[in-house]
Write a protein that holds these residues in place. Structure first.
Motif, PDB file in Angstrom:
ATOM      1  N   LEU A  31      39.827  42.178  41.903  1.00  0.00           N
ATOM      2  CA  LEU A  31      38.579  41.681  42.501  1.00  0.00           C
ATOM      3  C   LEU A  31      38.691  41.712  44.015  1.00  0.00           C
ATOM      4  O   LEU A  31      37.783  42.175  44.727  1.00  0.00           O
ATOM      5  CB  LEU A  31      38.285  40.251  42.035  1.00  0.00           C
ATOM      6  CG  LEU A  31      37.883  40.020  40.584  1.00  0.00           C
ATOM      7  CD1 LEU A  31      37.657  38.537  40.347  1.00  0.00           C
ATOM      8  CD2 LEU A  31      36.630  40.806  40.233  1.00  0.00           C
ATOM      9  N   HIS A  32      39.801  41.200  44.506  1.00  0.00           N
ATOM     10  CA  HIS A  32      40.034  41.175  45.947  1.00  0.00           C
ATOM     11  C   HIS A  32      40.131  42.594  46.503  1.00  0.00           C
ATOM     12  O   HIS A  32      39.526  42.913  47.538  1.00  0.00           O
ATOM     13  CB  HIS A  32      41.316  40.399  46.253  1.00  0.00           C
ATOM     14  CG  HIS A  32      41.728  40.428  47.686  1.00  0.00           C
ATOM     15  ND1 HIS A  32      41.127  39.646  48.656  1.00  0.00           N
ATOM     16  CD2 HIS A  32      42.674  41.166  48.337  1.00  0.00           C
ATOM     17  CE1 HIS A  32      41.679  39.890  49.818  1.00  0.00           C
ATOM     18  NE2 HIS A  32      42.633  40.811  49.660  1.00  0.00           N
ATOM     19  N   ASP A  33      40.873  43.461  45.833  1.00  0.00           N
ATOM     20  CA  ASP A  33      41.097  44.819  46.326  1.00  0.00           C
ATOM     21  C   ASP A  33      39.802  45.624  46.427  1.00  0.00           C
ATOM     22  O   ASP A  33      39.659  46.473  47.306  1.00  0.00           O
ATOM     23  CB  ASP A  33      42.075  45.562  45.408  1.00  0.00           C
ATOM     24  CG  ASP A  33      43.460  44.943  45.397  1.00  0.00           C
ATOM     25  OD1 ASP A  33      43.748  44.120  46.292  1.00  0.00           O
ATOM     26  OD2 ASP A  33      44.240  45.270  44.478  1.00  0.00           O
ATOM     27  N   HIS A  34      38.875  45.373  45.505  1.00  0.00           N
ATOM     28  CA  HIS A  34      37.635  46.154  45.449  1.00  0.00           C
ATOM     29  C   HIS A  34      36.432  45.387  45.997  1.00  0.00           C
ATOM     30  O   HIS A  34      35.295  45.834  45.820  1.00  0.00           O
ATOM     31  CB  HIS A  34      37.352  46.592  44.009  1.00  0.00           C
ATOM     32  CG  HIS A  34      38.306  47.644  43.502  1.00  0.00           C
ATOM     33  ND1 HIS A  34      38.088  48.983  43.665  1.00  0.00           N
ATOM     34  CD2 HIS A  34      39.489  47.532  42.855  1.00  0.00           C
ATOM     35  CE1 HIS A  34      39.084  49.672  43.122  1.00  0.00           C
ATOM     36  NE2 HIS A  34      39.955  48.808  42.632  1.00  0.00           N
ATOM     37  N   ASP A  35      36.688  44.260  46.656  1.00  0.00           N
ATOM     38  CA  ASP A  35      35.608  43.471  47.258  1.00  0.00           C
ATOM     39  C   ASP A  35      34.556  43.094  46.221  1.00  0.00           C
ATOM     40  O   ASP A  35      33.358  43.284  46.416  1.00  0.00           O
ATOM     41  CB  ASP A  35      34.967  44.248  48.413  1.00  0.00           C
ATOM     42  CG  ASP A  35      34.080  43.360  49.288  1.00  0.00           C
ATOM     43  OD1 ASP A  35      34.269  42.129  49.269  1.00  0.00           O
ATOM     44  OD2 ASP A  35      33.196  43.914  49.977  1.00  0.00           O
ATOM     45  N   LEU A  36      35.019  42.564  45.096  1.00  0.00           N
ATOM     46  CA  LEU A  36      34.146  42.148  44.010  1.00  0.00           C
ATOM     47  C   LEU A  36      34.112  40.626  43.915  1.00  0.00           C
ATOM     48  O   LEU A  36      34.991  39.943  44.419  1.00  0.00           O
ATOM     49  CB  LEU A  36      34.645  42.718  42.676  1.00  0.00           C
ATOM     50  CG  LEU A  36      34.782  44.235  42.577  1.00  0.00           C
ATOM     51  CD1 LEU A  36      35.465  44.606  41.270  1.00  0.00           C
ATOM     52  CD2 LEU A  36      33.424  44.912  42.688  1.00  0.00           C
ATOM     53  N   LEU A  37      33.102  40.114  43.222  1.00  0.00           N
ATOM     54  CA  LEU A  37      33.007  38.690  42.934  1.00  0.00           C
ATOM     55  C   LEU A  37      33.426  38.448  41.490  1.00  0.00           C
ATOM     56  O   LEU A  37      33.321  39.324  40.642  1.00  0.00           O
ATOM     57  CB  LEU A  37      31.572  38.201  43.147  1.00  0.00           C
ATOM     58  CG  LEU A  37      31.019  38.331  44.568  1.00  0.00           C
ATOM     59  CD1 LEU A  37      29.548  37.926  44.584  1.00  0.00           C
ATOM     60  CD2 LEU A  37      31.819  37.487  45.540  1.00  0.00           C
ATOM     61  N   ARG A  38      33.894  37.238  41.213  1.00  0.00           N
ATOM     62  CA  ARG A  38      34.295  36.880  39.860  1.00  0.00           C
ATOM     63  C   ARG A  38      33.082  36.464  39.048  1.00  0.00           C
ATOM     64  O   ARG A  38      32.339  35.569  39.425  1.00  0.00           O
ATOM     65  CB  ARG A  38      35.294  35.731  39.891  1.00  0.00           C
ATOM     66  CG  ARG A  38      35.795  35.308  38.508  1.00  0.00           C
ATOM     67  CD  ARG A  38      36.575  34.002  38.536  1.00  0.00           C
ATOM     68  NE  ARG A  38      37.758  34.089  39.373  1.00  0.00           N
ATOM     69  CZ  ARG A  38      37.931  33.402  40.487  1.00  0.00           C
ATOM     70  NH1 ARG A  38      36.973  32.589  40.915  1.00  0.00           N
ATOM     71  NH2 ARG A  38      39.037  33.511  41.192  1.00  0.00           N
ATOM     72  N   ALA A  39      32.869  37.126  37.912  1.00  0.00           N
ATOM     73  CA  ALA A  39      31.875  36.642  36.955  1.00  0.00           C
ATOM     74  C   ALA A  39      32.470  35.475  36.178  1.00  0.00           C
ATOM     75  O   ALA A  39      31.803  34.490  35.907  1.00  0.00           O
ATOM     76  CB  ALA A  39      31.433  37.757  36.016  1.00  0.00           C
ATOM     77  N   TRP A  40      33.720  35.608  35.772  1.00  0.00           N
ATOM     78  CA  TRP A  40      34.531  34.512  35.244  1.00  0.00           C
ATOM     79  C   TRP A  40      35.984  34.963  35.193  1.00  0.00           C
ATOM     80  O   TRP A  40      36.276  36.152  35.308  1.00  0.00           O
ATOM     81  CB  TRP A  40      34.080  34.048  33.856  1.00  0.00           C
ATOM     82  CG  TRP A  40      34.097  35.116  32.810  1.00  0.00           C
ATOM     83  CD1 TRP A  40      35.167  35.556  32.106  1.00  0.00           C
ATOM     84  CD2 TRP A  40      32.992  35.899  32.378  1.00  0.00           C
ATOM     85  NE1 TRP A  40      34.801  36.553  31.258  1.00  0.00           N
ATOM     86  CE2 TRP A  40      33.462  36.792  31.403  1.00  0.00           C
ATOM     87  CE3 TRP A  40      31.639  35.920  32.714  1.00  0.00           C
ATOM     88  CZ2 TRP A  40      32.640  37.696  30.764  1.00  0.00           C
ATOM     89  CZ3 TRP A  40      30.818  36.821  32.082  1.00  0.00           C
ATOM     90  CH2 TRP A  40      31.319  37.694  31.124  1.00  0.00           C
ATOM     91  N   TYR A  41      36.863  34.000  35.013  1.00  0.00           N
ATOM     92  CA  TYR A  41      38.286  34.327  34.956  1.00  0.00           C
ATOM     93  C   TYR A  41      38.556  35.152  33.697  1.00  0.00           C
ATOM     94  O   TYR A  41      38.010  34.864  32.630  1.00  0.00           O
ATOM     95  CB  TYR A  41      39.115  33.047  34.930  1.00  0.00           C
ATOM     96  CG  TYR A  41      40.583  33.253  35.212  1.00  0.00           C
ATOM     97  CD1 TYR A  41      41.035  33.444  36.512  1.00  0.00           C
ATOM     98  CD2 TYR A  41      41.508  33.270  34.175  1.00  0.00           C
ATOM     99  CE1 TYR A  41      42.384  33.646  36.775  1.00  0.00           C
ATOM    100  CE2 TYR A  41      42.858  33.465  34.425  1.00  0.00           C
ATOM    101  CZ  TYR A  41      43.289  33.656  35.732  1.00  0.00           C
ATOM    102  OH  TYR A  41      44.616  33.862  35.982  1.00  0.00           O
ATOM    103  N   PRO A  42      39.377  36.193  33.768  1.00  0.00           N
ATOM    104  CA  PRO A  42      39.591  37.071  32.616  1.00  0.00           C
ATOM    105  C   PRO A  42      40.115  36.308  31.396  1.00  0.00           C
ATOM    106  O   PRO A  42      41.029  35.495  31.500  1.00  0.00           O
ATOM    107  CB  PRO A  42      40.650  38.067  33.112  1.00  0.00           C
ATOM    108  CG  PRO A  42      40.560  38.014  34.607  1.00  0.00           C
ATOM    109  CD  PRO A  42      40.160  36.624  34.952  1.00  0.00           C
ATOM    110  N   THR A  43      39.521  36.596  30.233  1.00  0.00           N
ATOM    111  CA  THR A  43      39.995  36.059  28.973  1.00  0.00           C
ATOM    112  C   THR A  43      40.853  37.119  28.300  1.00  0.00           C
ATOM    113  O   THR A  43      40.356  38.178  27.907  1.00  0.00           O
ATOM    114  CB  THR A  43      38.817  35.682  28.055  1.00  0.00           C
ATOM    115  OG1 THR A  43      37.975  34.746  28.733  1.00  0.00           O
ATOM    116  CG2 THR A  43      39.326  35.051  26.766  1.00  0.00           C
TER     117      THR A  43
END
Length: 446
Positions: free
Chosen positions: A237-249
């Motif tokens: 997420l950080h590397d690609h400048d993305l936002l979290r939809a939710w923490y990975p399950t």
């Protein structure tokens, strides 16, 4: 069937977005994202908003923005203001378009975008309403009790804001307030070409990151934990400048029928491993699952029972794709789909887990709207979101094609192997069309 130009254009643009690796592999720059969001705003106001307001008998829609992104729909209308309170006012004054006014704090980018007819001061609200004299005024509060996620985007009006509007506009216009919930469901339910392209970009990036996570690039059997995999995705997420939809399950299924997820448990050989994850960018969020098998020592491919379960999941997928279309409510189509699945020889279950005594292959379907948030509020085919099954599936609606297949397995001591499938897709008049390549094979971890 004759293909309409908007549908053809949308499909073509989505295909182009998927086919161009550079567009989805690297983050767009800030200017490009803003230009895209501005383009989408113009098209939504021009092509979707008039029908959404008129179908729901709303003459004026007032959206209160308290600044700093506190309004859940801020990014549908503009960018977050840094201070103060403002309003977005949409009025149906006849003709083929809706009048758009922004009152209160603004930015140079808001004027540059050109999506609004004019800007004004906060204290002009009453005079604008009185001049237009709307018979119905839509506000962002729910028409039903809050009962599920996603509906919160239609519930951005605070009690303080409601009191202010009641006092400012007076009893005459306060009596004309109505919920904008169904308007918003239609506004989010029908997508323009730019939205489809943006969702295709972030969808393709999301699924490729999950597929990398379910590989030996990230996982070493007997060493890597569930949380190691989740943290790798968080780093991306950080590397690609993305936002979290939710923490990975991240979760494993074992032959004894157990499911273990979200822990420091070490991934073992023989695990059926799955990830449910979503990422966000430019006001769009994904919700995607992927399925993998961890080879045992001596195995060169997954055992037949795993491959057969995946093959059954693909059969169910095609049944769903061919029988869900735009134009009718989610409920009408959902009830029909359940019977079609039964007629195909499967056992339909309302549970999201295998029944203890149910014979045969069980199937559970739970498809929810997607797009601006992972679980959006437009039409859905999902029993746990009954309010959203009442909505008509609008043309070019984005949905999570989500279902579970439970396959009996003698090798699993009679327990059932579950495959959880979730892909972000587009509903058209022809059926369900892909926004990104779906999972085509069992991912293998060696």
């Amino acid at each position: 069937m004759k293909r309409s130009l908007p549908t053809v254009l949308a499909a073509a643009l989505a295909t182009i977005a998927i086919a161009a690796p550079s567009s989805s592999a690297e983050p767009d720059d800030v200017r490009s994202r803003w230009e895209t969001s501005c383009m989408i705003r113009h098209d939504k106001f021009d092509y979707v908003l008039p029908g959404a307001m008129r179908r729901n008998d709303i003459d004026m829609w007032i959206v209160t923005d308290r600044g700093r992104g506190t309004q859940p729909m801020t990014r549908d209308f503009g960018i977050s203001t840094v201070n103060g309170q403002g309003f977005f006012i949409f009025t149906d004054r006849g003709g083929d378009r809706i009048e758009r006014i922004q009152l209160g704090p603004e930015t140079d980018l808001a004027r540059e975008c050109g999506a609004y007819d004019r800007f004004g001061r906060f204290d002009e609200l009453r005079s604008i309403v009185e001049e237009r004299d709307p018979q119905t005024i839509g506000l962002n509060y729910l028409a039903v009790p809050y009962e599920s996620e996603g509906l919160h985007i239609a519930d951005g009006l605070t009690y303080t804001d409601f009191k202010f509007l009641t006092s400012e506009l007076g009893e005459k216009y306060a009596a004309r307030f109505t919920s904008a919930q169904h308007l918003i469901a239609d506004f989010h339910g029908e997508r323009v070409a730019g939205e489809i392209v943006e969702m295709a970009k972030i969808g393709d990036l999301t699924r490729r990151l999950i597929e990398r996570a379910l590989s030996n690039e990230v996982i070493t059997p007997g060493k890597t934990t569930h949380n190691d995999v989740a943290r790798w995705l968080e780093q991306k997420l950080h590397d690609h400048d993305l936002l979290r939809a939710w923490y990975p399950t991240v979760y494993s299924h074992r032959p004894d029928g157990s499911e273990i997820g979200g822990t420091e448990r070490v991934i073992q050989r023989g695990d059926v491993l799955q990830i449910d994850w979503g990422a966000g960018r430019n006001n769009f969020s994904t919700d995607i699952k992927r399925f993998a098998y961890v080879l045992r020592e001596g195995e060169t491919e997954p055992p037949p029972v795993v491959l057969n379960t995946f093959a059954e999941s693909k059969k169910v997928q095609e049944i769903i794709r061919k029988h869900v279309r735009s134009g009718r409510t989610g409920r009408e189509q959902f009830d029909e789909l359940k019977q079609i699945i039964r007629d195909a020889g499967y056992v339909y279950t309302e549970l999201e887990e295998a029944g203890p005594d149910a014979p045969g292959i069980e199937v559970n379907v739970g498809m929810h709207a997607a797009g601006n948030i992972g679980h959006d509020m437009a039409a859905s085919l999902f029993e746990i979101f009954p309010e959203r099954t009442k909505y008509v599936v609008r043309p070019n609606s984005i949905i999570s094609l989500e279902y579970i297949v439970f396959m009996p397995a003698e090798e699993w001591d009679g327990n059932k192997i579950p495959i959880n499938v979730e892909e972000n897709a587009l509903i058209t008049e022809r059926g369900i069309e892909w926004l990104h390549p779906p999972q085509a094979r069992v991912l293998v971890i060696r």
